[in-house]
Structures are given as structure tokens and as C-alpha cells.
Write a protein that holds these residues in place. Sequence first.
Motif, PDB file in Angstrom:
ATOM      1  N   ASP A  32       0.863  -1.184   0.000  1.00 40.38           N
ATOM      2  CA  ASP A  32       0.000   0.000   0.000  1.00 40.38           C
ATOM      3  C   ASP A  32       0.898   1.232   0.000  1.00 40.38           C
ATOM      4  O   ASP A  32       1.717   1.407   0.909  1.00 40.38           O
ATOM      5  N   SER A  33       0.746   2.095  -1.004  1.00 42.20           N
ATOM      6  CA  SER A  33       1.614   3.274  -1.137  1.00 42.20           C
ATOM      7  C   SER A  33       1.587   4.178   0.091  1.00 42.20           C
ATOM      8  O   SER A  33       2.552   4.889   0.357  1.00 42.20           O
ATOM      9  N   ARG A  34       0.493   4.166   0.831  1.00 44.70           N
ATOM     10  CA  ARG A  34       0.387   5.027   2.010  1.00 44.70           C
ATOM     11  C   ARG A  34       1.200   4.502   3.176  1.00 44.70           C
ATOM     12  O   ARG A  34       1.663   5.264   4.025  1.00 44.70           O
ATOM     13  N   LYS A  53      12.407 -10.365  -7.136  1.00 48.36           N
ATOM     14  CA  LYS A  53      11.187  -9.724  -6.645  1.00 48.36           C
ATOM     15  C   LYS A  53      11.083  -8.294  -7.155  1.00 48.36           C
ATOM     16  O   LYS A  53      12.090  -7.597  -7.279  1.00 48.36           O
ATOM     17  N   ILE A  54       9.863  -7.871  -7.464  1.00 42.33           N
ATOM     18  CA  ILE A  54       9.603  -6.450  -7.705  1.00 42.33           C
ATOM     19  C   ILE A  54       8.538  -6.012  -6.704  1.00 42.33           C
ATOM     20  O   ILE A  54       7.740  -6.818  -6.225  1.00 42.33           O
ATOM     21  N   ILE A  55       8.557  -4.736  -6.393  1.00 47.17           N
ATOM     22  CA  ILE A  55       7.568  -4.175  -5.476  1.00 47.17           C
ATOM     23  C   ILE A  55       6.627  -3.262  -6.250  1.00 47.17           C
ATOM     24  O   ILE A  55       7.078  -2.377  -6.989  1.00 47.17           O
ATOM     25  N   VAL A  56       5.340  -3.489  -6.091  1.00 45.81           N
ATOM     26  CA  VAL A  56       4.312  -2.633  -6.681  1.00 45.81           C
ATOM     27  C   VAL A  56       3.711  -1.799  -5.554  1.00 45.81           C
ATOM     28  O   VAL A  56       3.140  -2.343  -4.599  1.00 45.81           O
ATOM     29  N   LEU A  57       3.876  -0.485  -5.646  1.00 46.52           N
ATOM     30  CA  LEU A  57       3.270   0.423  -4.674  1.00 46.52           C
ATOM     31  C   LEU A  57       1.877   0.763  -5.173  1.00 46.52           C
ATOM     32  O   LEU A  57       1.693   1.673  -5.987  1.00 46.52           O
ATOM     33  N   ASN A  58       0.907   0.006  -4.711  1.00 49.60           N
ATOM     34  CA  ASN A  58      -0.465   0.144  -5.191  1.00 49.60           C
ATOM     35  C   ASN A  58      -1.196   1.269  -4.446  1.00 49.60           C
ATOM     36  O   ASN A  58      -0.731   1.757  -3.427  1.00 49.60           O
ATOM     37  N   LYS A  59      -2.334   1.659  -4.988  1.00 48.53           N
ATOM     38  CA  LYS A  59      -3.157   2.729  -4.414  1.00 48.53           C
ATOM     39  C   LYS A  59      -2.381   4.044  -4.327  1.00 48.53           C
ATOM     40  O   LYS A  59      -2.534   4.822  -3.380  1.00 48.53           O
ATOM     41  N   CYS A  60      -1.534   4.279  -5.331  1.00 48.87           N
ATOM     42  CA  CYS A  60      -0.708   5.499  -5.307  1.00 48.87           C
ATOM     43  C   CYS A  60      -1.565   6.760  -5.430  1.00 48.87           C
ATOM     44  O   CYS A  60      -1.102   7.852  -5.115  1.00 48.87           O
ATOM     45  N   ASP A  61      -2.821   6.606  -5.865  1.00 49.06           N
ATOM     46  CA  ASP A  61      -3.723   7.751  -5.943  1.00 49.06           C
ATOM     47  C   ASP A  61      -4.099   8.276  -4.562  1.00 49.06           C
ATOM     48  O   ASP A  61      -4.568   9.411  -4.431  1.00 49.06           O
ATOM     49  N   TYR A  75      13.856   1.993  -2.685  1.00 45.76           N
ATOM     50  CA  TYR A  75      13.943   0.594  -3.130  1.00 45.76           C
ATOM     51  C   TYR A  75      15.057   0.413  -4.163  1.00 45.76           C
ATOM     52  O   TYR A  75      15.757  -0.605  -4.160  1.00 45.76           O
ATOM     53  N   LYS A  76      15.219   1.386  -5.038  1.00 47.50           N
ATOM     54  CA  LYS A  76      16.301   1.309  -6.027  1.00 47.50           C
ATOM     55  C   LYS A  76      17.658   1.262  -5.328  1.00 47.50           C
ATOM     56  O   LYS A  76      18.557   0.506  -5.722  1.00 47.50           O
ATOM     57  N   LYS A  77      17.780   2.038  -4.260  1.00 52.39           N
ATOM     58  CA  LYS A  77      19.036   2.097  -3.512  1.00 52.39           C
ATOM     59  C   LYS A  77      19.380   0.744  -2.899  1.00 52.39           C
ATOM     60  O   LYS A  77      20.561   0.375  -2.808  1.00 52.39           O
ATOM     61  N   VAL A  78      18.342  -0.006  -2.485  1.00 47.26           N
ATOM     62  CA  VAL A  78      18.593  -1.313  -1.869  1.00 47.26           C
ATOM     63  C   VAL A  78      18.511  -2.449  -2.887  1.00 47.26           C
ATOM     64  O   VAL A  78      18.506  -3.626  -2.527  1.00 47.26           O
ATOM     65  N   GLY A  79      18.436  -2.094  -4.191  1.00 45.43           N
ATOM     66  CA  GLY A  79      18.527  -3.098  -5.248  1.00 45.43           C
ATOM     67  C   GLY A  79      17.235  -3.791  -5.620  1.00 45.43           C
ATOM     68  O   GLY A  79      17.266  -4.915  -6.139  1.00 45.43           O
ATOM     69  N   ILE A  80      16.096  -3.132  -5.391  1.00 48.13           N
ATOM     70  CA  ILE A  80      14.803  -3.729  -5.732  1.00 48.13           C
ATOM     71  C   ILE A  80      14.093  -2.856  -6.760  1.00 48.13           C
ATOM     72  O   ILE A  80      13.944  -1.640  -6.564  1.00 48.13           O
ATOM     73  N   ASN A  81      13.648  -3.465  -7.859  1.00 46.42           N
ATOM     74  CA  ASN A  81      12.842  -2.735  -8.831  1.00 46.42           C
ATOM     75  C   ASN A  81      11.454  -2.489  -8.245  1.00 46.42           C
ATOM     76  O   ASN A  81      10.850  -3.382  -7.650  1.00 46.42           O
ATOM     77  N   SER A  82      10.950  -1.278  -8.413  1.00 48.35           N
ATOM     78  CA  SER A  82       9.624  -0.958  -7.899  1.00 48.35           C
ATOM     79  C   SER A  82       8.911  -0.023  -8.862  1.00 48.35           C
ATOM     80  O   SER A  82       9.536   0.623  -9.704  1.00 48.35           O
ATOM     81  N   ILE A  83       7.588   0.051  -8.714  1.00 51.68           N
ATOM     82  CA  ILE A  83       6.784   0.903  -9.578  1.00 51.68           C
ATOM     83  C   ILE A  83       5.522   1.299  -8.820  1.00 51.68           C
ATOM     84  O   ILE A  83       4.974   0.499  -8.047  1.00 51.68           O
ATOM     85  N   ASP A  84       5.098   2.549  -9.001  1.00 53.68           N
ATOM     86  CA  ASP A  84       3.856   2.997  -8.381  1.00 53.68           C
ATOM     87  C   ASP A  84       2.695   2.742  -9.329  1.00 53.68           C
ATOM     88  O   ASP A  84       2.792   2.964 -10.528  1.00 53.68           O
ATOM     89  N   VAL A  85       1.592   2.273  -8.787  1.00 56.03           N
ATOM     90  CA  VAL A  85       0.453   1.833  -9.586  1.00 56.03           C
ATOM     91  C   VAL A  85      -0.851   2.265  -8.919  1.00 56.03           C
ATOM     92  O   VAL A  85      -0.945   2.270  -7.690  1.00 56.03           O
TER      93      VAL A  85
END
Length: 283
Positions: A32-34, A53-61, A75-85
Motif C-alpha cells: 500500500d503506497s500510504r 522480486k519487484i515491489i508494486v506500490l499500489n493505491k498510489c492515488d 527501493y532502487k538504492k537497496v537493489g529492488i525494482n519498484s513501480i507505483d500503480v
Amino acid sequence: MNIQWYPGHMVKSKREIQESLKLIDVVIEILDSRIPESSKNPEVDSIIGNKPKIIVLNKCDLAEDSVTFEWIKYYKKVGINSIDVDSSTGKNINKIYNVVKETVKDKLDRRIEKGIIGRPIRALIIGIPNVGKSTFINKLTSKSSAKTGDKPGVTKSRQWIKVSNNFELLDTPGILWPKFDDKRIALHLAFTRAIKDEILDIEELALELIKEIGTLKPDAIIKRYNIEISSDPFETLKRIGSKRGCIISGGNIDITKASNIILEDYRTGKMGKISLEKPGEVE
């Protein structure tokens, strides 16, 4: 308020996830993005081991854009791909497959070297209850493949879902962990309805939410309800109830009704975008 919720099916779900890992190329962990830290099951990393693993930050609205951007950098700094959705509107859903391919590129290259071509990428969807896994899957597949509902515990069993000839998902029920040792984490899960309201003291929960938002972003309460915030959260809650017409016999305030209003307004974004956690707070 002691908040604990760990129904029996979660024990089964954890076991089924472990059994499914041998079929999986990559794990998509939905947060949850919050509340990225609170919505991260601390057992997940030990469960999935060395799976990519990738992390999806959901509910970014519902979260503050600048804070979500800070999480992606973290997350990029600790080596994990992530994206807000935002699974409800479909924001960035069309980018998921490319992020997945980038994450498992080495594995795909090794397959090509061995002459293995045409095998779809298989991703495990994992996350806590009510984090939006089913909505995410339905938007990704452009169909109602998974049951959805604005309450935790809708998905009860594993199911394979085909996104395309190149991409398959394994949906799993949301799992929490047996004991919430950190009160703040438990409250954040309750604020965002990851825990069933039926087992909570709604009035006390609303007071805790008023205290936290009153510290982090008081203007959200002031603008939403056109009131002055009191140093006493109960007084603030009564003012909200008065403004929203929660009046019962004798001119008293219906505290339960007022509590439900502020919780629902936060959960649906009617109070504006409010992030309760920032990466700087994470050790």
C-alpha cells in the motif's frame, strides 16, 4: 487497543505459497503506497528466499506523490525494482510486464542459451489483505479474473491467471503475520482496512487516526470538515460529528457514526492524499 487478526486460512496460504515457489520465476509483492513498511509482511522475504522480486506500490492515488517517489528511490538504492500503480484507474499497469522482464533478464537469457523458447514468465502475486491484489490482476488482464471487494479476505485460494502467452500470474490470498509487535504498524493496517473492522474498536481507531493525521497533515482535517483541530482528539471527533450531522437524542453526538465517517474519508481519499510512512523512518 490490542490489534491482532490471523485467521486459519492464512496458515494454509503461507504453506501453499512455499509449495508453489518451484513453479515461479519472479515474485510481485504488492504494498500500500500510504504505508509501504506496515503493509510489508516481514515473513515474505524468508518465504520466497532468493527468488527475484519487484515491489508494486499500489493505491498510489491515495498517497502523496513526492513521498511515493522517495520510496521508489529507496527501493532502487537497496537493489529492488519498484513501480507505483493505481489499479483502479490503471495508472502504470502497462509498464508492469517490462519491469518484470527486466527483473528476470538473466534468467531469460540463460533459457535462450539452452534453447528454451516460448515458456511464459510466471509471477507470484503476494501481499497482505485488502492491498488491492485482485484489482491489480483484473486491470492487468483486462478482465474479472479475480474476486474483488473493499474488505480483507476476499481471495481464499490459489489460482493461475493468464495475462498473455508470455506472462502468467499465480494469485494467492492475502496473508498477515501471527503477531503485531509494533502498535503503529497494527494501527496503520487497521486504518487502511487490512484488518477487519468487525474485530476493532472503531471509536478508538478513529481517535488514533485523528491524532496521526493531526500531526502529519492537520490541514487535511481542517479543510475536509471546516473545523478547528483541538488538542483533544475526542473533541475534534465531536466537531466532525457535529459538522456531518451525527446528532442523536438530547443533541449529543453519535460518536460511532462520526468515527466511521472519518475512517471512510481517509480510506477513500476524500481527505486528500496522505502518506503515513516515509522511507527516512526505515532503518
